[in-house]
Scaffold this motif. Structure first.
Motif, PDB file in Angstrom:
ATOM      1  N   GLN A   1      11.715  18.547 -18.954  1.00  0.00           N
ATOM      2  CA  GLN A   1      10.625  19.365 -19.493  1.00  0.00           C
ATOM      3  C   GLN A   1       9.491  19.448 -18.474  1.00  0.00           C
ATOM      4  O   GLN A   1       8.417  18.881 -18.656  1.00  0.00           O
ATOM      5  CB  GLN A   1      10.137  18.790 -20.828  1.00  0.00           C
ATOM      6  CG  GLN A   1      11.222  18.620 -21.881  1.00  0.00           C
ATOM      7  CD  GLN A   1      11.896  19.927 -22.279  1.00  0.00           C
ATOM      8  OE1 GLN A   1      11.407  21.016 -21.970  1.00  0.00           O
ATOM      9  NE2 GLN A   1      13.018  19.845 -22.967  1.00  0.00           N
ATOM     10  N   ILE A   2       9.746  20.164 -17.388  1.00  0.00           N
ATOM     11  CA  ILE A   2       8.744  20.371 -16.348  1.00  0.00           C
ATOM     12  C   ILE A   2       8.177  21.780 -16.490  1.00  0.00           C
ATOM     13  O   ILE A   2       8.920  22.765 -16.449  1.00  0.00           O
ATOM     14  CB  ILE A   2       9.335  20.170 -14.945  1.00  0.00           C
ATOM     15  CG1 ILE A   2       9.861  18.735 -14.795  1.00  0.00           C
ATOM     16  CG2 ILE A   2       8.295  20.467 -13.872  1.00  0.00           C
ATOM     17  CD1 ILE A   2      10.551  18.469 -13.465  1.00  0.00           C
ATOM     18  N   VAL A   3       6.855  21.860 -16.672  1.00  0.00           N
ATOM     19  CA  VAL A   3       6.161  23.132 -16.857  1.00  0.00           C
ATOM     20  C   VAL A   3       5.375  23.436 -15.593  1.00  0.00           C
ATOM     21  O   VAL A   3       4.477  22.680 -15.220  1.00  0.00           O
ATOM     22  CB  VAL A   3       5.192  23.069 -18.058  1.00  0.00           C
ATOM     23  CG1 VAL A   3       4.542  24.431 -18.289  1.00  0.00           C
ATOM     24  CG2 VAL A   3       5.900  22.574 -19.313  1.00  0.00           C
ATOM     25  N   LEU A   4       5.707  24.513 -14.915  1.00  0.00           N
ATOM     26  CA  LEU A   4       4.972  24.918 -13.714  1.00  0.00           C
ATOM     27  C   LEU A   4       4.004  26.032 -14.093  1.00  0.00           C
ATOM     28  O   LEU A   4       4.413  27.092 -14.567  1.00  0.00           O
ATOM     29  CB  LEU A   4       5.941  25.392 -12.633  1.00  0.00           C
ATOM     30  CG  LEU A   4       5.328  25.814 -11.284  1.00  0.00           C
ATOM     31  CD1 LEU A   4       4.490  24.687 -10.682  1.00  0.00           C
ATOM     32  CD2 LEU A   4       6.430  26.228 -10.305  1.00  0.00           C
ATOM     33  N   THR A   5       2.700  25.770 -13.927  1.00  0.00           N
ATOM     34  CA  THR A   5       1.652  26.705 -14.311  1.00  0.00           C
ATOM     35  C   THR A   5       0.905  27.183 -13.071  1.00  0.00           C
ATOM     36  O   THR A   5       0.449  26.367 -12.269  1.00  0.00           O
ATOM     37  CB  THR A   5       0.649  26.038 -15.276  1.00  0.00           C
ATOM     38  OG1 THR A   5       1.317  25.647 -16.470  1.00  0.00           O
ATOM     39  CG2 THR A   5      -0.482  26.986 -15.630  1.00  0.00           C
ATOM     40  N   GLY A   6       0.765  28.511 -12.909  1.00  0.00           N
ATOM     41  CA  GLY A   6       0.055  29.045 -11.757  1.00  0.00           C
ATOM     42  C   GLY A   6      -0.944  30.110 -12.152  1.00  0.00           C
ATOM     43  O   GLY A   6      -0.698  30.910 -13.059  1.00  0.00           O
ATOM     44  N   PHE A   7      -2.085  30.119 -11.467  1.00  0.00           N
ATOM     45  CA  PHE A   7      -3.151  31.088 -11.706  1.00  0.00           C
ATOM     46  C   PHE A   7      -3.299  31.994 -10.483  1.00  0.00           C
ATOM     47  O   PHE A   7      -3.396  31.507  -9.352  1.00  0.00           O
ATOM     48  CB  PHE A   7      -4.481  30.375 -11.953  1.00  0.00           C
ATOM     49  CG  PHE A   7      -4.530  29.573 -13.225  1.00  0.00           C
ATOM     50  CD1 PHE A   7      -5.135  30.095 -14.355  1.00  0.00           C
ATOM     51  CD2 PHE A   7      -3.968  28.310 -13.279  1.00  0.00           C
ATOM     52  CE1 PHE A   7      -5.192  29.363 -15.533  1.00  0.00           C
ATOM     53  CE2 PHE A   7      -4.017  27.565 -14.459  1.00  0.00           C
ATOM     54  CZ  PHE A   7      -4.624  28.100 -15.587  1.00  0.00           C
ATOM     55  N   SER A   8      -3.334  33.307 -10.699  1.00  0.00           N
ATOM     56  CA  SER A   8      -3.620  34.276  -9.637  1.00  0.00           C
ATOM     57  C   SER A   8      -2.686  34.061  -8.445  1.00  0.00           C
ATOM     58  O   SER A   8      -1.467  34.156  -8.588  1.00  0.00           O
ATOM     59  CB  SER A   8      -5.100  34.181  -9.258  1.00  0.00           C
ATOM     60  OG  SER A   8      -5.502  35.252  -8.452  1.00  0.00           O
ATOM     61  N   ALA A   9      -3.226  33.748  -7.245  1.00  0.00           N
ATOM     62  CA  ALA A   9      -2.358  33.474  -6.106  1.00  0.00           C
ATOM     63  C   ALA A   9      -1.483  32.254  -6.363  1.00  0.00           C
ATOM     64  O   ALA A   9      -0.346  32.179  -5.889  1.00  0.00           O
ATOM     65  CB  ALA A   9      -3.194  33.271  -4.846  1.00  0.00           C
ATOM     66  N   GLY A  10      -2.008  31.297  -7.132  1.00  0.00           N
ATOM     67  CA  GLY A  10      -1.190  30.150  -7.532  1.00  0.00           C
ATOM     68  C   GLY A  10      -0.041  30.572  -8.429  1.00  0.00           C
ATOM     69  O   GLY A  10       1.000  29.907  -8.478  1.00  0.00           O
ATOM     70  N   GLY A  11      -0.231  31.693  -9.144  1.00  0.00           N
ATOM     71  CA  GLY A  11       0.857  32.255  -9.937  1.00  0.00           C
ATOM     72  C   GLY A  11       1.945  32.817  -9.049  1.00  0.00           C
ATOM     73  O   GLY A  11       3.138  32.704  -9.345  1.00  0.00           O
ATOM     74  N   HIS A  12       1.535  33.438  -7.931  1.00  0.00           N
ATOM     75  CA  HIS A  12       2.513  33.914  -6.949  1.00  0.00           C
ATOM     76  C   HIS A  12       3.295  32.742  -6.380  1.00  0.00           C
ATOM     77  O   HIS A  12       4.528  32.782  -6.260  1.00  0.00           O
ATOM     78  CB  HIS A  12       1.808  34.677  -5.826  1.00  0.00           C
ATOM     79  CG  HIS A  12       2.726  35.051  -4.701  1.00  0.00           C
ATOM     80  ND1 HIS A  12       2.855  34.274  -3.574  1.00  0.00           N
ATOM     81  CD2 HIS A  12       3.567  36.103  -4.545  1.00  0.00           C
ATOM     82  CE1 HIS A  12       3.738  34.836  -2.763  1.00  0.00           C
ATOM     83  NE2 HIS A  12       4.178  35.946  -3.323  1.00  0.00           N
ATOM     84  N   LEU A  13       2.583  31.674  -6.022  1.00  0.00           N
ATOM     85  CA  LEU A  13       3.246  30.492  -5.473  1.00  0.00           C
ATOM     86  C   LEU A  13       4.224  29.902  -6.487  1.00  0.00           C
ATOM     87  O   LEU A  13       5.369  29.572  -6.144  1.00  0.00           O
ATOM     88  CB  LEU A  13       2.197  29.451  -5.076  1.00  0.00           C
ATOM     89  CG  LEU A  13       2.719  28.106  -4.568  1.00  0.00           C
ATOM     90  CD1 LEU A  13       3.583  28.287  -3.320  1.00  0.00           C
ATOM     91  CD2 LEU A  13       1.547  27.157  -4.275  1.00  0.00           C
TER      92      LEU A  13
ATOM     93  N   LEU B   1      14.230  20.440  -7.457  1.00  0.00           N
ATOM     94  CA  LEU B   1      13.063  21.316  -7.570  1.00  0.00           C
ATOM     95  C   LEU B   1      13.145  22.177  -8.832  1.00  0.00           C
ATOM     96  O   LEU B   1      12.418  23.169  -8.949  1.00  0.00           O
ATOM     97  CB  LEU B   1      12.970  22.215  -6.328  1.00  0.00           C
ATOM     98  CG  LEU B   1      13.005  21.504  -4.976  1.00  0.00           C
ATOM     99  CD1 LEU B   1      12.876  22.511  -3.846  1.00  0.00           C
ATOM    100  CD2 LEU B   1      11.907  20.439  -4.871  1.00  0.00           C
ATOM    101  N   HIS B   2      13.963  21.777  -9.761  1.00  0.00           N
ATOM    102  CA  HIS B   2      14.194  22.591 -10.959  1.00  0.00           C
ATOM    103  C   HIS B   2      12.949  22.650 -11.843  1.00  0.00           C
ATOM    104  O   HIS B   2      12.263  21.651 -12.059  1.00  0.00           O
ATOM    105  CB  HIS B   2      15.358  22.029 -11.763  1.00  0.00           C
ATOM    106  CG  HIS B   2      15.713  22.852 -12.955  1.00  0.00           C
ATOM    107  ND1 HIS B   2      16.250  24.117 -12.853  1.00  0.00           N
ATOM    108  CD2 HIS B   2      15.587  22.608 -14.284  1.00  0.00           C
ATOM    109  CE1 HIS B   2      16.458  24.608 -14.055  1.00  0.00           C
ATOM    110  NE2 HIS B   2      16.059  23.714 -14.945  1.00  0.00           N
ATOM    111  N   VAL B   3      12.656  23.850 -12.336  1.00  0.00           N
ATOM    112  CA  VAL B   3      11.553  24.097 -13.266  1.00  0.00           C
ATOM    113  C   VAL B   3      12.144  24.528 -14.601  1.00  0.00           C
ATOM    114  O   VAL B   3      13.078  25.334 -14.639  1.00  0.00           O
ATOM    115  CB  VAL B   3      10.622  25.207 -12.729  1.00  0.00           C
ATOM    116  CG1 VAL B   3       9.539  25.552 -13.741  1.00  0.00           C
ATOM    117  CG2 VAL B   3      10.009  24.799 -11.397  1.00  0.00           C
TER     118      VAL B   3
END
Length: 276
Positions: free
Chosen positions: A107-119, A141-143
């Motif tokens: 249960q790994i949640v990857l959250t990104g904002f703006s450019a961090g969303g692109h990453l 590296l599974h999300v």
């Protein structure tokens, strides 16, 4: 709360983890899901407003949280692939400590904002490439869940002015970047892989910095590939709202009670996919 920090190289990049202690009074020995946060900042900095305030919000809901303060553009050299290596190294650091930290690696949640969303999006989509950079299996590296907040998706949507787009691409990739990979990173919505995890997206319709078309076209691309997704488009709000509350606001216009519910929507969406 337990706090751990991991530095990456000499560029000032690091990850900081906020961890629930294993209490003898409640949830003894129980593994918790973890949220990995990539703040925005246009790849020129990582936003404080999209870091600790968001981390504490997730933490208060029972999640372990890791913030990745990845490298940003400098005048010395092109940026990529450093942020991908640092985000991947964060996943390896997390996995190596998962047992001790009581982390549920399913249960790994990857959250990104703006450019961090692109990453975040391109990291999840290009995990085989990042794994090759690190010399590890891509499974490390599974999300499991991907949360994208007003993300930059496709550079042809994110930088409307041609001169700005060309400069950004040069600063990120330089001259010798592998061309097929570069194409996928610039236009990830055109190269959605079948292994992409379920995705949550939110954006404001009148975002003047990152046009809402980024999220709309990503949603359609996900739908075409049958990737489970949920998207919310709010009528109005400035770019970089973060939580949309006074806690994360630097200016009055960053307090937006109509967009504030995005976080509760994310929590409900996560409950659908996280084993209880």
């Amino acid at each position: 709360m337990r706090i751990e920090k991991q530095k990456f190289g000499t560029q000032g990049a690091y990850a900081i983890a906020y961890l629930w202690e294993d209490s003898s009074q409640f949830k003894t020995g129980e593994k918790r899901p973890v949220v990995v946060i990539c703040p925005g900042g246009g790849y020129t900095h990582t936003s404080d407003r999209e870091a600790d305030p968001v981390a504490m919000k997730y933490f208060s809901e029972g999640y372990h949280v890791i913030i990745v303060r990845y490298s940003c553009i400098s005048s010395d050299t092109s940026l990529f692939p450093d942020p991908y290596v640092q985000l991947g190294s964060t996943f390896l650091w997390l996995r190596s400590n998962a047992e001790n930290w009581h982390v549920d690696l399913e249960q790994i949640v990857l959250t990104g904002f703006s450019a961090g969303g692109h990453l975040a999006l391109t990291f999840a989509a290009e995990k085989d490439w990042v794994a090759g950079l690190l010399g590890v299996s891509s499974e490390k590296l599974h999300v499991n869940h991907l949360v994208l907040c007003y993300p930059v998706v496709n550079f042809t949507y994110g930088w409307p002015k041609q001169v700005e787009r060309e400069k950004e691409i040069k600063d990120l990739f330089g001259h010798d970047f592998h061309q097929p990979t570069k194409k996928r990173l610039i236009q990830p919505d055109k190269h959605i892989p079948e292994h992409l995890p379920r995705v949550f997206i939110w954006h404001t319709r009148d975002d003047a910095t990152v046009p809402v078309e980024n999220s709309m076209k990503l949603m359609l691309a996900l739908q075409e590939k049958r990737i489970p997704n949920e998207a919310h488009f709010f009528e109005s709000g400035v770019h970089g709202l973060s939580l949309g509350t006074a806690v994360s606001a630097a200016r009055k216009e960053q307090i937006n009670q109509y967009c504030e519910p995005w976080f509760d929507l994310v929590l409900n969406w996560l409950k659908k996919g996280i084993k209880q």
